[in-house]
Design an enzyme around this catalytic site. Structure first.
Site, PDB file in Angstrom:
ATOM      1  N   HIS A   4      -8.157  -4.868  -1.471  1.00 24.51           N
ATOM      2  CA  HIS A   4      -6.911  -4.418  -0.869  1.00 24.51           C
ATOM      3  C   HIS A   4      -6.280  -5.444   0.060  1.00 24.51           C
ATOM      4  O   HIS A   4      -5.059  -5.546   0.142  1.00 24.51           O
ATOM      5  CB  HIS A   4      -7.170  -3.120  -0.097  1.00 24.51           C
ATOM      6  CG  HIS A   4      -5.950  -2.316   0.181  1.00 24.51           C
ATOM      7  ND1 HIS A   4      -5.207  -1.714  -0.810  1.00 24.51           N
ATOM      8  CD2 HIS A   4      -5.336  -1.985   1.345  1.00 24.51           C
ATOM      9  CE1 HIS A   4      -4.201  -1.058  -0.274  1.00 24.51           C
ATOM     10  NE2 HIS A   4      -4.248  -1.209   1.033  1.00 24.51           N
ATOM     11  N   SER A  64       0.839  -1.190   0.000  1.00 29.11           N
ATOM     12  CA  SER A  64       0.000   0.000   0.000  1.00 29.11           C
ATOM     13  C   SER A  64       0.883   1.251   0.000  1.00 29.11           C
ATOM     14  O   SER A  64       1.642   1.463  -0.936  1.00 29.11           O
ATOM     15  CB  SER A  64      -0.957  -0.044   1.188  1.00 29.11           C
ATOM     16  OG  SER A  64      -2.007   0.873   1.024  1.00 29.11           O
ATOM     17  N   ASP A 121     -10.005  -3.587  -5.435  1.00 26.09           N
ATOM     18  CA  ASP A 121      -9.380  -2.767  -4.392  1.00 26.09           C
ATOM     19  C   ASP A 121      -9.999  -1.369  -4.389  1.00 26.09           C
ATOM     20  O   ASP A 121     -10.021  -0.697  -5.420  1.00 26.09           O
ATOM     21  CB  ASP A 121      -7.872  -2.687  -4.652  1.00 26.09           C
ATOM     22  CG  ASP A 121      -7.096  -2.178  -3.450  1.00 26.09           C
ATOM     23  OD1 ASP A 121      -7.680  -1.456  -2.626  1.00 26.09           O
ATOM     24  OD2 ASP A 121      -5.903  -2.502  -3.342  1.00 26.09           O
TER      25      ASP A 121
END
Length: 726
Positions: free
Chosen positions: A687, A567, A652
């Site tokens: 995610h 991330s 995501d």
């Protein structure tokens, strides 16, 4: 001008390809693959701002509906290519998967937590991918299943229950997600009959709060475009969802709205938080239709959070306190922080992170020299006692403590060599009692491993902590493969928790390092401020400087260094791949945030508006220029890159799939090497990846196989093969 530059770059690329084809390259060749690397077509789009133009050749890969045939075919071809290149490692992947999952107990249960007249716990049972939630009456011996997520997940590629709560009438409310975009459906179950109720709330966040009448529940709706939670509604069981009452609507897109109930059960809390400001509203939980009261209006640069016990609010606040201080106020005096009384003042060397209140005691979670501390205070005498931990480097935090009258506080402890352990601490006599430590099956022996905590000096003189773990019998100065991890954003600190999957690297001779770069809060609030906005580059430089120091001090072979981040940590990976490619044999970027400028200019993308105070607003030229100077996608250049492995999820909602896919497409066109460049696109998740207890480790096995295979095929890896053979 930029078009001519691109033409020149394309010519350079062609020349290098011809040279490589003539056998002049010194880099190793990619594994033989029947599938050629995907080539995304170029469709140039000019993006203009501040009298500056950027050319985005792959903007077209963005498909918000996720059904464009050309885009889906590109993603499929990327997956096919990754599978083909890694096909010869299938047996290694299976071996790693068996190793990792073989350390897990087939049946596992959490320590029961008392809430009212019941003890609640969670179980994993043999053959199940998902948890089962149970409860047992205080005076009963057997437990009843209240929610079996395995049954709910049947027929779904992805399924997760991320929050649940039971009222005093035994109605269970839970938030489920079957797409991995964190858009939840709230459902209700009558635990007395075992029947699901007809009330179904869609398009919500996962936060829930029951009123004391046991029929009213508060929840938060998400904006269908930005996915920001922004509307708080009140629903009465048995009524039409369309008739639910709007209680609060947040119009500032930089704030995230949540709802919860205080542990005292006196208040429903509506919390609005941005990255640097807070506002809280309160509703009397016994009178859910009453209007909300404002605890304290929002102010720029003022963050606060509250806990309520015995008529008193405890407030963790940075008002006139960089590292936060603890205040208290009567629940009859709201709206004026001048009525607050200081309990614990600001300390230059200690970051106050959280507080938990009990009838007789309160417990603060603080951070000193990068490590968590739990300090217990007697509310009347203010005498305090620090809970002692046995290791010099560890992670510790408050666990579930729903009973405000308890004289026992539950906490969880772990370290790089100690599995997660749950303790009860008697706040009266000052003693800890171990309730459970996670079992690690197989031949794990903690005494074989060593953890260290060192400090490296960054280029500007900052002392950056680094935590390390390795197997003592496989450590040889300057010869070990080195695996570095960091995050470094939003003030999130990288704690030193145990990971059983990590053993698959340690047992093969890897030294594992966590670099506590600026951007986290390991060393206090200043540590965070020095790694955000116009100081963001400190995060990247800390990591690169730590890499150099660790190699220089013999913790790893300079030719066998791997880096991993996810991330915002994936942003870090993108930057080091651009700026220091020669220092890393391989880079692993999970769901990486790499197209910084474009994303931060688009407020229709989830999270964008709420993060201007983290990254800056590129509509301001100062921030635009600064972001552009490090944005991985914008800074891809004609040069050699390390071996790179990337992951993303089609659904995501935090880092949209098109960022890493565009990045890989541009890298593949411009990079001047034969190193691997692979991306794994999970077409069913978002995610956080897969949800199954075992299935989630498939991607870890693939990542580790990538690393080990790259290492084996590198020249230094072949010479040093005995050192990392398991």
């Amino acid at each position: 001008m930029q078009n001519s530059v691109l033409k020149e770059m394309s010519l350079l690329t062609l020349i290098n390809v011809l040279l490589l084809g003539c056998g002049t390259a010194t880099d190793r060749e990619e594994p033989v693959s029947k599938v050629k690397p995907p080539v995304a077509r170029i469709e140039s789009r000019t993006l203009s701002l501040h009298d500056h133009e950027r050319i985005d050749d792959y903007f077209w890969i963005r498909d918000d509906n996720r059904n464009d045939p050309e885009v889906l075919e590109l993603l499929k071809s990327e997956n096919d290519y990754t599978e083909s290149v890694m096909a010869h490692t299938k047996s290694l992947q299976n071996e790693l998967y068996r190793e990792i999952t073989g350390r897990l107990t087939t049946d596992d249960s959490t320590v029961p937590v008392k809430r009212g007249d019941y003890y609640y716990h969670r179980e994993f049972r043999a053959g199940g991918e998902h948890p089962i939630y149970l409860r047992r009456g205080v005076k009963k011996d057997s437990a009843e299943i209240i929610l079996d997520v395995n049954q709910l997940a049947e027929g779904h590629e992805y399924f997760s229950v991320d929050n649940w709560t039971v009222n005093n009438s035994h109605i269970l409310a839970f938030a489920e997600d079957d797409l991995s975009r964190r858009i939840y459906t709230i459902r209700f179950k009558d635990l007395a009959t075992g029947q699901m109720l007809p009330d179904v709330i869609r398009g919500a966040s996962s936060s829930l709060a029951w009123a004391n009448n046991n029929k009213t529940i508060f929840y938060v709706k998400k904006d269908p475009e930005t996915l920001l939670p922004f509307q708080v509604y009140r629903h009465d069981l048995g009524t039409q969802i369309d008739n639910d009452q709007l209680v609060y609507e947040e119009n500032d897109r930089s704030f995230y709205t949540t709802v919860y109930k205080t542990r005292s059960e006196d208040f429903i809390v509506i919390s609005m938080q941005s990255t640097d400001s807070s506002e809280i509203h309160l509703i009397d939980a016994s009178h859910p239709t009453d209007p909300a009261s404002v605890f304290l209006p929002r102010e720029e640069q003022h963050e606060y959070r509250i806990r309520h016990v015995s008529g008193t609010f405890y407030i963790v606040t940075n008002w006139l306190a960089e590292n936060f201080r603890l205040m208290q106020v009567s629940d009859k005096k709201l709206g004026d922080k001048n009525a607050w009384q200081e309990v614990i003042g600001n300390r230059q060397d200690v970051l106050l992170q959280d507080v938990e209140g009990f009838t007789r005691f309160f417990v603060v979670n603080e951070r000193f020299e990068g490590l968590n501390q739990l300090r217990v205070f007697d509310r009347e005498t203010m005498k305090d006692n620090l809970i002692e931990f046995p290791e010099p480097a560890y992670s510790a935090g408050l666990h579930s403590n729903p009973e405000v009258d308890s004289e026992v506080v539950r906490y969880v402890y772990s370290s790089l060599i100690t599995p997660s352990s749950v303790f009860d601490y008697d706040m009266v006599n000052g003693r800890s009692n171990l309730l459970k430590q996670d079992k690690v099956l197989g031949d794990f022996n903690a005494r074989l491993y060593r953890s260290e905590r060192i400090s490296i000096t960054a280029r500007d003189g900052a002392a950056v902590p680094v935590s390390l773990v390795y197997r003592k019998d496989k450590k040889t100065i300057g010869r070990n493969p080195l695996y570095l991890y960091a995050y470094g954003s939003y003030g999130y600190s990288a704690d030193l928790s145990f990971s059983s999957k990590r053993l698959s690297l340690l047992d093969r001779g890897f030294v594992y390092a966590i670099v506590h770069v600026r951007g986290g809060e390991e060393m206090g609030r200043t540590w965070y401020e020095q790694g955000k906005l116009l100081n963001k580059k400190n995060t990247f430089w800390d990591f690169i400087d730590a890499t150099e120091t660790l190699v220089a001090e013999g913790y790893g072979n300079r030719n066998e260094v791997f880096a991993q981040g996810a991330s915002a940590g994936g942003l870090l990976m993108g930057v080091i791949a651009n700026e220091a490619p020669d220092k890393y044999l391989g880079v692993v970027a999970h769901v990486p945030f790499v197209d910084v400028v474009t994303t931060m200019l688009d407020q229709t993308i989830p999270l964008t508006a709420g993060e201007f105070s983290e990254w800056g607003d590129p509509r301001d030229k100062v921030y635009y220029d600064y972001m552009l100077s490090y944005s991985p996608y914008d800074q891809v250049s004609v040069q050699a890159y390390p071996n790179i492995f990337v992951t993303t999820g089609l659904h995501d909602s935090q880092v949209q799939y098109f960022e890493p896919v565009k990045w890989v497409s541009k890298l593949r066109r411009l990079k001047q090497d034969n190193h691997r460049l692979l991306i794994n696109v999970n077409m069913d998740t978002g995610h956080s990846g897969a949800t199954g207890r075992y299935e989630q480790y498939r991607i870890d096995a693939l990542e580790y196989a990538f690393i080990l295979d790259v290492l084996e095929e590198s020249e230094s890896g072949r010479l040093n093969e005995a050192n990392y053979a398991k």
